[in-house]
Write an enzyme that holds these catalytic residues in place. Structure first.
Site, PDB file in Angstrom:
ATOM      1  N   ARG A   1      41.223  43.553  26.758  1.00 33.05           N
ATOM      2  CA  ARG A   1      41.772  43.009  25.502  1.00 33.05           C
ATOM      3  C   ARG A   1      42.761  43.979  24.874  1.00 33.05           C
ATOM      4  O   ARG A   1      43.814  43.579  24.359  1.00 33.05           O
ATOM      5  CB  ARG A   1      40.617  42.715  24.533  1.00 33.05           C
TER       6      ARG A   1
ATOM      7  N   LYS B   1      29.138  33.381  38.229  1.00 33.33           N
ATOM      8  CA  LYS B   1      29.800  34.691  38.082  1.00 33.33           C
ATOM      9  C   LYS B   1      30.444  35.093  39.410  1.00 33.33           C
ATOM     10  O   LYS B   1      30.643  34.253  40.275  1.00 33.33           O
ATOM     11  CB  LYS B   1      28.796  35.726  37.580  1.00 33.33           C
TER      12      LYS B   1
ATOM     13  N   ARG C   1      28.076  44.060  40.452  1.00 31.76           N
ATOM     14  CA  ARG C   1      26.829  44.188  39.681  1.00 31.76           C
ATOM     15  C   ARG C   1      25.599  44.070  40.600  1.00 31.76           C
ATOM     16  O   ARG C   1      24.551  44.635  40.307  1.00 31.76           O
ATOM     17  CB  ARG C   1      26.776  43.169  38.538  1.00 31.76           C
TER      18      ARG C   1
ATOM     19  N   ARG D   1      24.697  34.961  40.926  1.00 33.09           N
ATOM     20  CA  ARG D   1      23.892  36.170  40.688  1.00 33.09           C
ATOM     21  C   ARG D   1      22.397  35.897  40.622  1.00 33.09           C
ATOM     22  O   ARG D   1      21.596  36.792  40.860  1.00 33.09           O
ATOM     23  CB  ARG D   1      24.370  36.882  39.413  1.00 33.09           C
TER      24      ARG D   1
ATOM     25  N   ASP E   1      25.576  39.998  31.668  1.00 33.48           N
ATOM     26  CA  ASP E   1      25.951  40.790  32.848  1.00 33.48           C
ATOM     27  C   ASP E   1      24.827  41.720  33.279  1.00 33.48           C
ATOM     28  O   ASP E   1      24.843  42.244  34.394  1.00 33.48           O
ATOM     29  CB  ASP E   1      27.215  41.614  32.557  1.00 33.48           C
TER      30      ASP E   1
ATOM     31  N   LYS F   1      34.980  47.968  30.164  1.00 33.05           N
ATOM     32  CA  LYS F   1      35.974  47.153  30.878  1.00 33.05           C
ATOM     33  C   LYS F   1      36.412  45.949  30.040  1.00 33.05           C
ATOM     34  O   LYS F   1      37.601  45.631  29.954  1.00 33.05           O
ATOM     35  CB  LYS F   1      35.294  46.726  32.183  1.00 33.05           C
TER      36      LYS F   1
ATOM     37  N   ARG G   1      36.055  30.121  40.896  1.00 29.51           N
ATOM     38  CA  ARG G   1      35.541  30.229  39.521  1.00 29.51           C
ATOM     39  C   ARG G   1      36.071  29.070  38.675  1.00 29.51           C
ATOM     40  O   ARG G   1      37.297  28.871  38.600  1.00 29.51           O
ATOM     41  CB  ARG G   1      35.966  31.560  38.868  1.00 29.51           C
TER      42      ARG G   1
ATOM     43  N   SER H   1      30.871  31.737  25.155  1.00 33.27           N
ATOM     44  CA  SER H   1      31.612  32.512  26.152  1.00 33.27           C
ATOM     45  C   SER H   1      32.755  33.235  25.474  1.00 33.27           C
ATOM     46  O   SER H   1      33.642  32.619  24.894  1.00 33.27           O
ATOM     47  CB  SER H   1      32.166  31.589  27.240  1.00 33.27           C
TER      48      SER H   1
HETATM   49  C1  S3P Z   1      33.292  38.873  29.552  1.00 33.99           C
HETATM   50  C2  S3P Z   1      32.499  37.878  29.103  1.00 33.99           C
HETATM   51  C3  S3P Z   1      31.329  37.388  29.844  1.00 33.99           C
HETATM   52  C4  S3P Z   1      30.913  38.372  30.910  1.00 33.99           C
HETATM   53  C5  S3P Z   1      32.078  38.864  31.706  1.00 33.99           C
HETATM   54  C6  S3P Z   1      33.043  39.586  30.798  1.00 33.99           C
HETATM   55  C7  S3P Z   1      34.444  39.254  28.729  1.00 33.99           C
HETATM   56  O1  S3P Z   1      31.662  36.167  30.459  1.00 33.99           O
HETATM   57  O2  S3P Z   1      29.954  37.785  31.755  1.00 33.99           O
HETATM   58  O3  S3P Z   1      31.657  39.776  32.706  1.00 33.99           O
HETATM   59  O4  S3P Z   1      35.020  40.337  28.937  1.00 33.99           O
HETATM   60  O5  S3P Z   1      34.806  38.457  27.875  1.00 33.99           O
HETATM   61  P1  S3P Z   1      31.583  34.771  29.649  1.00 33.99           P
HETATM   62  O6  S3P Z   1      32.571  34.856  28.540  1.00 33.99           O
HETATM   63  O7  S3P Z   1      31.937  33.742  30.676  1.00 33.99           O
HETATM   64  O8  S3P Z   1      30.173  34.656  29.185  1.00 33.99           O
END
Ligand code: S3P
Length: 430
Positions: free
Chosen positions: A26, A340, A386, A344, A313, A21, A121, A166
């Site tokens: 991207r 999240k 999740r 979680r 995750d 996903k 968020r 992140s």
């Molecule tokens: C993701 C990055 C992670 C992840 C999220 C998906 C991504 O978050 O927890 O489910 O696709 O870039 P963070 O970038 O906030 O760590």
């Protein structure tokens, strides 16, 4: 809706896990910004990825879907058009954070929002660097949360040192930086997943990556690609755990993404003693392999520091796994998990306690003493995919029946999850 899951003694079979996903979001966005047609194979039909497609449609991008293939008719870096409505990302934070990076550099006004979980968020992680880059982006209700309102502006290149690792923040900055007047450098404390860097490079952007630092040049044009999405390691983690904790199990998961910045879960379970074999390794834009996983005797470990962003995750399912391992598992530095789709940490602890686990929290550290038998319970999910999947797996080793409330939320990342599980263990009913 709810799903009832019961104990099972064995899982057997071969499974193709849907495409990653994170990688797909991207590829869709960069496909839209490239000049020509991008073809994505092994597309996951998850709600989150469909929401990214819908946002891109509202920005003037036409996208064809046929079974697991998607063709994006990219219109170039300056080809998006004003949406004329508030874009909705549904439940997908990745979509709102990444797309905002693109919208920040457009010459039209946009507003972007999502479901109730998205409305709480925090967005300061992206608002702050994008503002430093000259973007005119703000939280409509001044609470750092969506809706976000984005007005046209001139983007400049900056050096940004992020406090957190992140990939969503990094990706948002890198997408904005494509439209800057000068190069942008992004530095993070640990390297977060690097799907964005790999894809940007494949689409023809000019960037240098060294450890925790990326330097990207402004782009004049991106070139379309054909790409096959690797199987999602985050989705695979549920089935891997299921095979590890049930007796007499052996399963094979095909063409799973093996990007080292993403698959910390595999390192963790190996350290816990998992019997996992990696075969059929292939090198595409990202490496993939088939995983053969067998029932295993596991022991507790300590998780902290750089492994956390590489397995963020997967921490709820690792907490489940720790209940089936001998001894103590400590999980530190997982505070990000509170922010999240749901909190979680708390929700996983509450549900595991309901099932009879010995688990405690001190500040943001978790201590789990494994080996205490679990029993069925009614599991609240807060509509977090999740959490639903983690407890569907916890139930496989528990006595009695477990009921997952709001079980359909798995569609956010894995439509077909319960059917796939049933296919490996016909004894479970969902
Ligand atoms: C993701 C990055 C992670 C992840 C999220 C998906 C991504 O978050 O927890 O489910 O696709 O870039 P963070 O970038 O906030 O760590």
């Amino acid at each position: 809706m709810s799903a009832i899951i019961e104990r099972t003694d064995a899982l057997n079979g071969v499974l193709n896990i849907p495409g990653d996903k994170s990688f797909t979001h991207r590829a869709l966005i960069l496909g839209a910004l490239s000049s020509g047609d991008t073809r994505i194979s092994h597309f996951p039909h998850s709600q989150d990825c469909n929401d990214t497609i819908e946002c891109l449609n509202h920005l003037g991008i036409s996208i064809e879907k046929e079974q697991d293939e998607v063709i994006i008719h990219g219109r170039g870096l300056h080809g998006l058009t004003e949406p004329g409505l508030t874009l909705s990302v549904g439940n997908s934070t990745t979509t709102i954070r990444l797309l905002s990076g693109v919208l920040a550099s457009q010459d039209f006004v946009s507003e972007i929002s999502g479901d109730n979980s998205i409305l709480r968020r925090p967005m300061d992680g992206i608002i702050s660097p994008l503002k430093q880059m000259g973007a005119n982006i703000s939280s409509k209700l001044n609470n750092n949360c969506p809706p976000l309102v984005i007005l046209p502006s001139q983007i400049k290149g900056i050096t940004y040192k992020s406090d957190i690792a992140s990939s969503q923040v990094k990706s948002s900055v890198l997408f904005t930086a494509l439209f800057g007047d000068n190069p942008t450098a992004f530095i993070e404390p640990y390297q977060s997943r690097n799907h964005t860097e790999l894809l940007l490079s494949a689409f023809g952007a000019n960037l240098d990556c060294a450890g925790n630092q990326v330097v990207i040049q402004p782009a004049e044009r991106l070139y379309p690609i054909d790409v096959t999405i690797p199987g999602d390691i985050s989705s695979a983690a549920y089935f891997i755990t299921a095979a590890l904790i049930t007796k007499n199990s052996e399963i094979r998961l095909c063409e799973i993404g093996m990007n080292p910045t993403r698959n910390g879960f595999l390192d963790v379970i190996r350290e816990m003693g998992a019997d996992i074999e990696i075969i059929n390794e292939k090198q595409g834009l990202e490496p993939t392999a088939d995983l053969i996983v067998r029932s295993s005797k596991l022991h507790g470990i300590t998780l902290s520091g750089e492994i956390i962003p590489r397995t963020l995750d997967e921490i709820p399912i690792l907490m489940v796994l720790a209940c089936y391992a001998e001894g103590i598992t400590f999980i530190k530095d997982g505070g990000e998990l509170k922010l999240k789709e749901s909190d979680r940490l708390d929700i996983t602890i509450d549900n595991l306690k309901k099932m009879g686990a010995n688990i405690e929290k001190a500040n943001d550290s978790i201590v789990i003493e494994g080996g205490h038998p679990l029993h069925g319970a009614i599991i609240g999910t807060k509509y977090d995919h999740r959490i639903a999947m983690s407890f569907a797996i916890a139930a496989l080793g528990a006595s009695g029946k477990t009921e997952i409330i709001g079980s359909e939320c798995v569609n956010v990342s894995y439509p077909g999850f319960y059917e796939a599980l049933r296919g490996l263990c016909p004894a479970s009913r969902a």
